[in-house]
Motif scaffolding. Structure first.
Motif, PDB file in Angstrom:
ATOM      1  N   ASP A  63       0.764  -1.475  -0.016  1.00 24.28           N
ATOM      2  CA  ASP A  63       0.001   0.102   0.494  1.00 24.28           C
ATOM      3  C   ASP A  63       0.855   1.605   0.289  1.00 24.28           C
ATOM      4  OD1 ASP A  63      -2.088  -1.544  -0.148  1.00 24.28           O
ATOM      5  OD2 ASP A  63      -2.409  -1.113   2.466  1.00 24.28           O
ATOM      6  N   PHE A  64       1.921   1.469   0.713  1.00 19.07           N
ATOM      7  CA  PHE A  64       2.964   2.458   0.905  1.00 19.07           C
ATOM      8  C   PHE A  64       3.951   2.452  -0.680  1.00 19.07           C
ATOM      9  CE2 PHE A  64       7.502   4.148   1.716  1.00 19.07           C
ATOM     10  CZ  PHE A  64       6.574   5.255   2.509  1.00 19.07           C
TER      11      PHE A  64
ATOM     12  N   ALA B  81       2.285   1.613  -3.482  1.00 17.58           N
ATOM     13  CA  ALA B  81       1.427   2.408  -4.511  1.00 17.58           C
ATOM     14  C   ALA B  81       1.373   4.185  -4.137  1.00 17.58           C
ATOM     15  CB  ALA B  81       0.242   1.854  -4.346  1.00 17.58           C
ATOM     16  N   ARG B  82       1.331   3.769  -2.806  1.00 16.66           N
ATOM     17  CA  ARG B  82       0.690   5.671  -2.797  1.00 16.66           C
ATOM     18  C   ARG B  82       2.443   6.582  -3.240  1.00 16.66           C
ATOM     19  NH1 ARG B  82      -0.856   3.269   2.714  1.00 16.66           N
ATOM     20  NH2 ARG B  82       0.659   4.463   3.150  1.00 16.66           N
ATOM     21  N   ARG B  83       3.240   6.036  -2.557  1.00 14.11           N
ATOM     22  CA  ARG B  83       4.865   6.742  -2.426  1.00 14.11           C
ATOM     23  C   ARG B  83       4.929   6.857  -3.748  1.00 14.11           C
ATOM     24  NH1 ARG B  83       6.044  10.338   2.045  1.00 14.11           N
ATOM     25  NH2 ARG B  83       3.735   9.844   3.553  1.00 14.11           N
ATOM     26  N   TRP B  84       5.037   5.809  -4.442  1.00 18.67           N
ATOM     27  CA  TRP B  84       6.260   5.231  -5.576  1.00 18.67           C
ATOM     28  C   TRP B  84       5.267   4.420  -6.702  1.00 18.67           C
ATOM     29  CZ3 TRP B  84       8.869   1.654  -1.793  1.00 18.67           C
ATOM     30  CH2 TRP B  84       9.472   1.554  -0.462  1.00 18.67           C
ATOM     31  N   GLY B  85       3.507   5.139  -6.768  1.00 13.76           N
ATOM     32  CA  GLY B  85       3.326   4.433  -8.181  1.00 13.76           C
ATOM     33  C   GLY B  85       4.225   2.897  -7.908  1.00 13.76           C
TER      34      GLY B  85
ATOM     35  N   GLY C 256       3.300   7.510   7.616  1.00 14.32           N
ATOM     36  CA  GLY C 256       3.604   8.076   6.250  1.00 14.32           C
ATOM     37  C   GLY C 256       3.388  10.296   7.540  1.00 14.32           C
TER      38      GLY C 256
ATOM     39  N   ASP D 205       6.690  12.616   6.637  1.00 19.22           N
ATOM     40  CA  ASP D 205       6.822  13.478   5.695  1.00 19.22           C
ATOM     41  C   ASP D 205       7.540  14.630   6.857  1.00 19.22           C
ATOM     42  OD1 ASP D 205       5.556  12.684   3.481  1.00 19.22           O
ATOM     43  OD2 ASP D 205       3.616  13.055   4.413  1.00 19.22           O
TER      44      ASP D 205
ATOM     45  N   ARG E   1       2.522   1.518   7.773  1.00 16.44           N
ATOM     46  CA  ARG E   1       0.877   1.392   6.689  1.00 16.44           C
ATOM     47  C   ARG E   1       0.476   3.171   7.533  1.00 16.44           C
ATOM     48  NH1 ARG E   1      -1.171  -2.802  11.148  1.00 16.44           N
ATOM     49  NH2 ARG E   1      -0.848  -0.968  12.049  1.00 16.44           N
TER      50      ARG E   1
ATOM     51  N   ASN F  30       1.979  -0.305  -8.338  1.00 16.78           N
ATOM     52  CA  ASN F  30       0.744  -0.709  -8.441  1.00 16.78           C
ATOM     53  C   ASN F  30       0.822  -1.944  -8.463  1.00 16.78           C
ATOM     54  OD1 ASN F  30      -0.724   2.101  -7.911  1.00 16.78           O
ATOM     55  ND2 ASN F  30      -0.097   2.547  -9.664  1.00 16.78           N
TER      56      ASN F  30
END
Length: 415
Positions: free
Chosen positions: A83-84, A86-90, A293, A297, A290, A92
């Motif tokens: 999940d991380f 996909a969100r951060r690095w694409g 994030g 940041d 999970r 998928n």
């Protein structure tokens, strides 16, 4: 002492790097704070001067309260990483079923190399590079071949191709151990550079194993590219953990991830390897990916500010040192060759990370600042030092000021 850091007080105003004062940090018993005498400012090993991220602390507190200290089980860690990613690095198409638990990234590297290489086979590394690459590969009875970085500290395709050619001469199953992002230079490899790696590896029959432990630490202006998302990397592997980005080195757990054409190889990983990770480690790393994030940041903003601070301090206090701006990690690679300090290379050669020589020895003796000695990073490292800037601005300012005074004393005595 600072108040306990909980999820209730997380806000953009709180930089994790400013939460702990020097007296609190000196209470720590890890190697960073106990290797050297109390008057030394330690900016060497890759530990950060931060409290635990609230999400991680909450997960560990809950586990301890429940007595949940048994054996690790399940795929929650891989699911959180997927999940991380996909969100951060694409990334998928991350597949949980093409991953497995390993004790930590370097042990995972060794176990993957055992799957795809044999004793005596060659493993290529891009020097200067993380010292355990030499030690762990050699101890696994594989031969290290260097492909030196270019003058810009980026991978040199010509050097890499020559190293791949040489690697084929030593055995039928060579490998390339990629550091992505690169330690110690802080280079975050671009997609086009990684595509070149994949093309060269395919041409020469070299399997790629990518150490991506610093992946979440791409700083402003750079974007991390997972190697397994690159065209041509289908038979490669990646090793990933939350260790560096959330300061979890003492909580052992990592993941080995295979490309689609490497899945059968990963399936041959001995079952006992997955028994090595700590259950609390798995809990911590899962929580980091999970729910960590927001804290990450804040950390990245603090590291970016420290990077900018370092860029103002170096010309003022250490104008004779050359410096390549890191794109990621929290490591600064400082060129001290202009100081003319000879590095007496120990018999052990590269990879012995505790050895101090050359400029690092001078800075420890004269400035009482501990840095990583460049010679242990292999060819191209002599005359350099690695500085860990994941600390408070106050400590960073004091350390660089001391280093500048030490250089002035050195040059005066040499003159």
């Amino acid at each position: 002492m600072a108040a306990p850091y909980s999820s209730a007080d997380e806000s953009p105003a709180l930089n994790p790097l400013t939460r702990l004062a020097l007296p609190e940090l000196r209470q720590r018993t890890s190697v960073k704070w106990r290797m050297h005498a109390p008057d030394v400012l330690p900016l060497w090993v890759a530990e950060m001067d931060v409290p635990l991220a609230p999400a991680v602390a909450d997960a560990l507190h809950r586990a301890v309260t429940l007595g949940d200290t048994g054996y690790a089980y399940g795929t929650a860690y891989a699911e959180a990483l997927g999940d991380f990613a996909a969100r951060r690095w694409g990334w998928n198409d991350f597949r949980v079923d093409r991953s497995t638990l390993v004790p930590d990234v370097m042990m995972g590297v060794v176990e993957v190399l055992r799957l795809v290489t044999g004793p005596g086979d060659a493993v290529v590394v891009c020097s200067p590079v993380y010292p355990p690459f030499y030690a762990f590969v050699s101890h696994a009875d594989r031969r290290v071949i260097e492909a030196p970085l270019g003058p810009d500290l980026r991978m040199d395709p010509a050097a890499l191709e020559e190293a791949f050619r040489r690697a084929r001469e030593y055995g039928r199953r060579p490998a390339f151990l990629l550091c992505n992002p690169h330690n110690p230079t802080g280079v975050v490899h671009r997609r086009d550079e990684l595509e070149t790696v994949a093309e060269l590896a395919h041409r020469h029959g070299v399997r790629v194993v990518s150490d991506e432990i610093h992946a979440p630490l791409a700083l402003a202006g750079a974007r991390f590219t997972p190697y397994l998302t690159v065209t041509g990397a289908e038979d490669a592997f990646a090793l990933i953990s939350a260790s560096k980005a959330w300061n979890l080195a003492g909580l052992k757990a990592a993941l080995a991830v295979a490309g689609p054409r490497a899945a059968a190889d990963l399936a041959r990983m001995p079952e006992e390897v997955s028994h090595g990770p700590s259950h609390l480690g798995v809990i911590a790393h899962t929580a980091a990916f999970r729910d960590g994030g927001p804290w990450l940041d804040l950390l990245l903003a603090g590291l970016d500010a420290n990077r900018a601070l370092l860029e103002t301090l170096l010309p003022k206090h250490l104008p004779s040192l050359a410096y390549h701006r890191p794109e990621g990690t929290y490591l600064a690679w400082l060129d001290c060759t202009a100081l003319g300090i000879r590095t007496e290379r120990p018999d052990a050669g590269p990879g012995v990370a505790s050895d101090l020589a050359g400029p690092a020895r001078m800075f420890l003796d004269r400035a009482r600042v501990a840095l990583s000695s460049g010679h242990v990073f292999g060819t191209g490292g002599a005359g350099f030092v690695r500085l860990n800037f994941a600390t408070s601005p106050e400590i960073l300012i004091e350390a660089v000021t001391r280093m500048g005074q030490a250089v002035d004393e050195h040059l005066a005595s040499a003159g």
